[in-house]
Scaffold this motif. Structure first.
Motif, PDB file in Angstrom:
ATOM      1  N   ALA A  40       0.825  -1.179   0.040  1.00  0.00           N
ATOM      2  CA  ALA A  40       0.019   0.025  -0.068  1.00  0.00           C
ATOM      3  C   ALA A  40       0.827   1.104  -0.145  1.00  0.00           C
ATOM      4  CB  ALA A  40      -0.877   0.076   1.229  1.00  0.00           C
ATOM      5  N   LEU A  41       0.586   2.133  -0.851  1.00  0.00           N
ATOM      6  CA  LEU A  41       1.528   3.189  -1.029  1.00  0.00           C
ATOM      7  C   LEU A  41       0.951   4.521  -0.146  1.00  0.00           C
ATOM      8  CD1 LEU A  41       1.467   3.369  -4.919  1.00  0.00           C
ATOM      9  CD2 LEU A  41       3.351   2.422  -3.425  1.00  0.00           C
ATOM     10  N   VAL A  59      -5.733   8.858  -6.995  1.00  0.00           N
ATOM     11  CA  VAL A  59      -6.657   7.666  -7.471  1.00  0.00           C
ATOM     12  C   VAL A  59      -6.244   6.378  -7.536  1.00  0.00           C
ATOM     13  CG1 VAL A  59      -8.533   6.784  -9.306  1.00  0.00           C
ATOM     14  CG2 VAL A  59      -8.517   9.368  -8.363  1.00  0.00           C
ATOM     15  N   MET A  60      -5.029   6.133  -8.119  1.00  0.00           N
ATOM     16  CA  MET A  60      -4.400   5.041  -8.113  1.00  0.00           C
ATOM     17  C   MET A  60      -4.009   4.384  -6.535  1.00  0.00           C
ATOM     18  SD  MET A  60      -2.068   5.376 -11.298  1.00  0.00           S
ATOM     19  CE  MET A  60      -1.194   3.799 -11.255  1.00  0.00           C
ATOM     20  N   THR A  61      -3.334   5.355  -6.039  1.00  0.00           N
ATOM     21  CA  THR A  61      -3.273   4.931  -4.739  1.00  0.00           C
ATOM     22  C   THR A  61      -4.282   4.440  -3.667  1.00  0.00           C
ATOM     23  OG1 THR A  61      -1.271   6.605  -4.505  1.00  0.00           O
ATOM     24  CG2 THR A  61      -2.142   5.686  -2.418  1.00  0.00           C
ATOM     25  N   ALA A  64      -5.457   0.838  -5.316  1.00  0.00           N
ATOM     26  CA  ALA A  64      -4.337  -0.025  -4.846  1.00  0.00           C
ATOM     27  C   ALA A  64      -4.877  -0.570  -3.399  1.00  0.00           C
ATOM     28  CB  ALA A  64      -2.730   0.411  -5.180  1.00  0.00           C
ATOM     29  N   THR A  65      -4.669   0.446  -2.717  1.00  0.00           N
ATOM     30  CA  THR A  65      -4.878   0.255  -1.300  1.00  0.00           C
ATOM     31  C   THR A  65      -6.301  -0.578  -1.056  1.00  0.00           C
ATOM     32  OG1 THR A  65      -3.923   2.074  -0.410  1.00  0.00           O
ATOM     33  CG2 THR A  65      -5.454   1.320   1.163  1.00  0.00           C
ATOM     34  N   ARG A  69      -6.667  -4.165   0.464  1.00  0.00           N
ATOM     35  CA  ARG A  69      -7.585  -4.497   1.725  1.00  0.00           C
ATOM     36  C   ARG A  69      -8.586  -5.754   1.363  1.00  0.00           C
ATOM     37  NH1 ARG A  69      -4.196  -2.657   4.264  1.00  0.00           N
ATOM     38  NH2 ARG A  69      -4.223  -0.293   4.898  1.00  0.00           N
ATOM     39  N   LYS A  70      -8.962  -5.796   0.206  1.00  0.00           N
ATOM     40  CA  LYS A  70      -9.966  -6.812  -0.387  1.00  0.00           C
ATOM     41  C   LYS A  70      -9.325  -8.250  -0.335  1.00  0.00           C
ATOM     42  CE  LYS A  70     -13.553  -8.262  -2.513  1.00  0.00           C
ATOM     43  NZ  LYS A  70     -14.851  -8.612  -1.698  1.00  0.00           N
TER      44      LYS A  70
END
Length: 93
Positions: A40-41, A59-61, A64-65, A69-70
């Motif tokens: 996670a960034l 938005v990309m961060t 990705a996070t 989590r999923k």
């Protein structure tokens, strides 16, 4: 979520589902799932973007996070379901 917190959460879920304390399995599965958090960034909570690139990076961060989590939640459910099914199969024998 850190590996230690993920281990505790996974242990509690396994105990709720199987009625048994499975510490080794909790640690064994929680380490790789918890380490996924390292991917996670970090992001700034700056909602005033100065460029389209900053908005895209934000938005990309967030995406990705959310994906990480999923993935952790799906992995946790798979472990608990696997151990629950194993317990049920043993009871049938």
């Amino acid at each position: 979520m850190s590996t230690a917190a993920f281990t505790a959460k996974l242990h509690a879920d396994i105990r709720d589902s199987t009625g048994e304390s499975k510490i080794q399995q909790s640690v064994m599965y929680a380490i790789p799932l918890g380490l996924m958090s390292a991917f996670a960034l970090p992001f700034k909570l700056n909602m005033s973007f100065k460029s389209a690139k900053e908005a895209k990076d934000y938005v990309m961060t967030m995406a990705a996070t959310a994906g990480i989590r999923k993935g952790q939640n799906v992995g946790e459910r798979m472990v608990v379901n696997k151990l629950t099914n194993t317990e049920q199969e043993r009871g049938k024998e």
